[in-house]
Design a protein around this motif. Structure first.
Motif, PDB file in Angstrom:
ATOM      1  N   ALA A 186      38.141  43.454  -0.168  1.00  0.00           N
ATOM      2  CA  ALA A 186      39.477  44.112   0.361  1.00  0.00           C
ATOM      3  C   ALA A 186      39.508  43.686   1.597  1.00  0.00           C
ATOM      4  CB  ALA A 186      39.253  45.582  -0.084  1.00  0.00           C
ATOM      5  N   PHE A 187      40.839  43.596   2.204  1.00  0.00           N
ATOM      6  CA  PHE A 187      41.115  43.609   3.661  1.00  0.00           C
ATOM      7  C   PHE A 187      42.036  44.737   3.713  1.00  0.00           C
ATOM      8  CE2 PHE A 187      43.226  42.463   7.390  1.00  0.00           C
ATOM      9  CZ  PHE A 187      42.163  41.802   8.071  1.00  0.00           C
ATOM     10  N   LEU A 243      41.675  37.152   6.590  1.00  0.00           N
ATOM     11  CA  LEU A 243      42.049  37.835   5.545  1.00  0.00           C
ATOM     12  C   LEU A 243      42.002  37.114   4.282  1.00  0.00           C
ATOM     13  CD1 LEU A 243      45.220  39.787   5.434  1.00  0.00           C
ATOM     14  CD2 LEU A 243      44.891  37.986   3.919  1.00  0.00           C
ATOM     15  N   ASP A 244      42.467  35.780   4.326  1.00  0.00           N
ATOM     16  CA  ASP A 244      42.434  34.808   3.191  1.00  0.00           C
ATOM     17  C   ASP A 244      40.752  34.643   2.593  1.00  0.00           C
ATOM     18  OD1 ASP A 244      44.962  34.594   3.265  1.00  0.00           O
ATOM     19  OD2 ASP A 244      45.050  32.651   4.629  1.00  0.00           O
ATOM     20  N   ALA A 245      40.059  34.424   3.671  1.00  0.00           N
ATOM     21  CA  ALA A 245      38.522  34.439   3.408  1.00  0.00           C
ATOM     22  C   ALA A 245      37.884  35.747   2.577  1.00  0.00           C
ATOM     23  CB  ALA A 245      37.549  34.084   4.770  1.00  0.00           C
ATOM     24  N   CYS A 246      38.279  36.690   3.171  1.00  0.00           N
ATOM     25  CA  CYS A 246      37.910  38.144   2.471  1.00  0.00           C
ATOM     26  C   CYS A 246      38.470  37.907   0.810  1.00  0.00           C
ATOM     27  CB  CYS A 246      38.469  39.326   3.220  1.00  0.00           C
ATOM     28  SG  CYS A 246      37.597  39.689   4.749  1.00  0.00           S
ATOM     29  N   GLY A 247      39.682  37.667   0.631  1.00  0.00           N
ATOM     30  CA  GLY A 247      40.255  37.558  -0.722  1.00  0.00           C
ATOM     31  C   GLY A 247      39.188  36.489  -1.433  1.00  0.00           C
ATOM     32  N   GLU A 248      38.891  35.444  -0.940  1.00  0.00           N
ATOM     33  CA  GLU A 248      38.318  34.499  -1.532  1.00  0.00           C
ATOM     34  C   GLU A 248      36.799  34.977  -2.061  1.00  0.00           C
ATOM     35  OE1 GLU A 248      38.167  31.237   1.114  1.00  0.00           O
ATOM     36  OE2 GLU A 248      40.289  30.746   0.727  1.00  0.00           O
ATOM     37  N   GLN A 249      36.185  35.964  -1.126  1.00  0.00           N
ATOM     38  CA  GLN A 249      35.225  36.558  -1.438  1.00  0.00           C
ATOM     39  C   GLN A 249      34.959  37.852  -2.335  1.00  0.00           C
ATOM     40  OE1 GLN A 249      32.280  36.233   2.285  1.00  0.00           O
ATOM     41  NE2 GLN A 249      34.522  35.813   3.128  1.00  0.00           N
ATOM     42  N   GLY A 250      36.330  38.197  -2.528  1.00  0.00           N
ATOM     43  CA  GLY A 250      36.469  39.306  -3.638  1.00  0.00           C
ATOM     44  C   GLY A 250      36.393  40.714  -2.879  1.00  0.00           C
ATOM     45  N   VAL A 266      32.424  45.980   0.392  1.00  0.00           N
ATOM     46  CA  VAL A 266      33.576  46.073  -0.199  1.00  0.00           C
ATOM     47  C   VAL A 266      34.862  45.861   0.353  1.00  0.00           C
ATOM     48  CG1 VAL A 266      32.299  47.698  -2.150  1.00  0.00           C
ATOM     49  CG2 VAL A 266      33.494  48.531  -0.139  1.00  0.00           C
ATOM     50  N   CYS A 267      34.714  46.258   1.826  1.00  0.00           N
ATOM     51  CA  CYS A 267      35.985  45.988   2.483  1.00  0.00           C
ATOM     52  C   CYS A 267      35.573  45.656   3.854  1.00  0.00           C
ATOM     53  CB  CYS A 267      36.631  47.282   2.227  1.00  0.00           C
ATOM     54  SG  CYS A 267      36.078  48.940   2.952  1.00  0.00           S
ATOM     55  N   VAL A 268      36.649  45.050   4.438  1.00  0.00           N
ATOM     56  CA  VAL A 268      36.611  44.913   5.978  1.00  0.00           C
ATOM     57  C   VAL A 268      38.215  45.577   6.450  1.00  0.00           C
ATOM     58  CG1 VAL A 268      37.277  42.952   7.753  1.00  0.00           C
ATOM     59  CG2 VAL A 268      35.749  42.406   5.859  1.00  0.00           C
ATOM     60  N   GLN A 269      37.895  46.237   7.330  1.00  0.00           N
ATOM     61  CA  GLN A 269      39.074  47.029   8.040  1.00  0.00           C
ATOM     62  C   GLN A 269      39.285  46.499   9.623  1.00  0.00           C
ATOM     63  OE1 GLN A 269      39.254  51.309   9.365  1.00  0.00           O
ATOM     64  NE2 GLN A 269      39.608  51.509   7.123  1.00  0.00           N
ATOM     65  N   ASN A 270      40.402  45.837   9.780  1.00  0.00           N
ATOM     66  CA  ASN A 270      40.453  45.170  10.933  1.00  0.00           C
ATOM     67  C   ASN A 270      42.136  45.400  11.356  1.00  0.00           C
ATOM     68  OD1 ASN A 270      38.055  44.205  11.240  1.00  0.00           O
ATOM     69  ND2 ASN A 270      38.624  41.988  11.662  1.00  0.00           N
ATOM     70  N   ALA A 271      42.435  45.401  12.739  1.00  0.00           N
ATOM     71  CA  ALA A 271      43.722  45.265  13.043  1.00  0.00           C
ATOM     72  C   ALA A 271      44.542  44.061  12.782  1.00  0.00           C
ATOM     73  CB  ALA A 271      43.957  45.182  14.665  1.00  0.00           C
ATOM     74  N   TYR A 272      45.837  44.321  12.156  1.00  0.00           N
ATOM     75  CA  TYR A 272      46.036  43.349  11.587  1.00  0.00           C
ATOM     76  C   TYR A 272      47.818  43.528  11.245  1.00  0.00           C
ATOM     77  CZ  TYR A 272      47.712  39.339   8.368  1.00  0.00           C
ATOM     78  OH  TYR A 272      48.118  38.067   7.710  1.00  0.00           O
TER      79      TYR A 272
END
Length: 299
Positions: free
Chosen positions: A215-216, A206-213, A188-194
């Motif tokens: 959360a970043f 970040l954009d790819a996570c959005g395309e896959q639904g 459901v989420c990716v938590q990365n330094a950004y």
């Protein structure tokens, strides 16, 4: 949009919008618990002050708290502060935690084997006083050097099936780690330094996570290069200039830019300062123009 402290006091986390973490609805401005246990100089935090900050966060509409059992100092535990301040928990409060790293009582770090992850999950359950965890992120040690995460993530997927965990995420990972995890169980989420100044590959991720639904959830969005030590002493000229235009702090501008990157982006700024909490929540209502966003991305 411009506002001062008087108007920002009336802004709540609802003004930041919301996102679905699986079947859980969270507001896009959340709260990170890492800074609750001690001050920047390492001295102990004031227990009553930081529990008050947690309660005030919830009053301001925050319903996404990010914490971990390894957030502790010699005198404070973030999980137990969350428990003391917020239990019994509101039905809509989502508490996210992380496993993988561990610390012994002296503060020395160690990394869990797949077989040790259940113990870390159970420790979070005990400290938070819960019978299940809403979201658990698997934190990997070194993004660039970490190999397969399948065995560790598979162990967490088993705990999800057993009912100890509701949803799973990953932290400090590469795109191939995310793909590997998604082949095992939903993520459901990716938590990365950004934040402002992140490299192009992080913008693309970040954009790819959005395309896959998915959360970043950025960490160090305010601190940037300062990382655990806190915000850098000097912000860039563009950040300072646009903050002045909007009548906000550079930290608020950094948060607003981060949220502008997509509706799937969730912010989890942490603080033990009541005034900074109000400012962080208010940043969720700040809208930047396309031109301002482009200037910041180019900075």
């Amino acid at each position: 949009m411009t506002y001062g402290m008087t108007s920002s006091d009336r802004i709540t986390a609802a003004d930041s919008g919301s996102w679905q973490l699986g079947d859980l609805t969270v507001r896009r401005i959340g709260f990170g618990a890492m800074r609750l246990t001690h001050l920047a100089d390492g001295s102990p935090s004031d227990r009553d002050r930081v529990t008050g900050v947690l309660r005030r966060a919830v009053e301001l509409g925050v319903n996404h708290i990010d914490t971990a059992a390894f957030y502790f100092s010699a005198t404070r535990s973030a999980n137990e502060l969350v428990n003391r301040a917020l239990a019994p928990y509101a039905d809509d409060l989502v508490i996210t935690t992380k496993v993988g790293p561990g610390r012994d009582p002296s503060g020395e770090w160690w990394w869990a084997t797949p077989g040790q992850l259940r113990g870390q999950v159970e420790e979070n359950l005990r400290q938070l006083g819960r019978d299940h965890l809403d979201v658990v992120n698997l934190r990997v040690p070194r993004q660039a050097e970490t190999g397969s995460i399948a065995e560790h993530f598979g162990a967490l997927a088993e705990l999800r099936t057993a009912g100890l965990i509701r949803h799973l995420g990953v932290s400090n990972v590469r795109p191939d780690h995310l793909a590997e995890a998604r082949a095992i169980a939903p993520v459901v989420c990716v938590q990365n330094a950004y934040g402002i100044g992140s490299p192009a590959e992080e913008h693309a991720f970040l954009d790819a996570c959005g395309e896959q639904g998915i959360a970043f959830v950025p960490f160090f969005a305010i601190a940037g290069a300062g990382r655990e030590a806190g915000a850098v002493a000097e912000d860039g000229e563009t950040v300072r200039e646009l903050a002045l235009v909007h009548g906000v702090s550079p930290a608020q501008l950094r948060l607003a830019w981060t949220l502008s990157r997509g509706s799937h982006v969730l912010a989890i700024p942490g603080t033990g300062n009541p005034g900074h909490l109000v400012e962080n929540v208010a940043a969720g209502a700040l809208r930047l123009s396309a031109e301002e966003i482009a200037r910041l991305e180019a900075a």
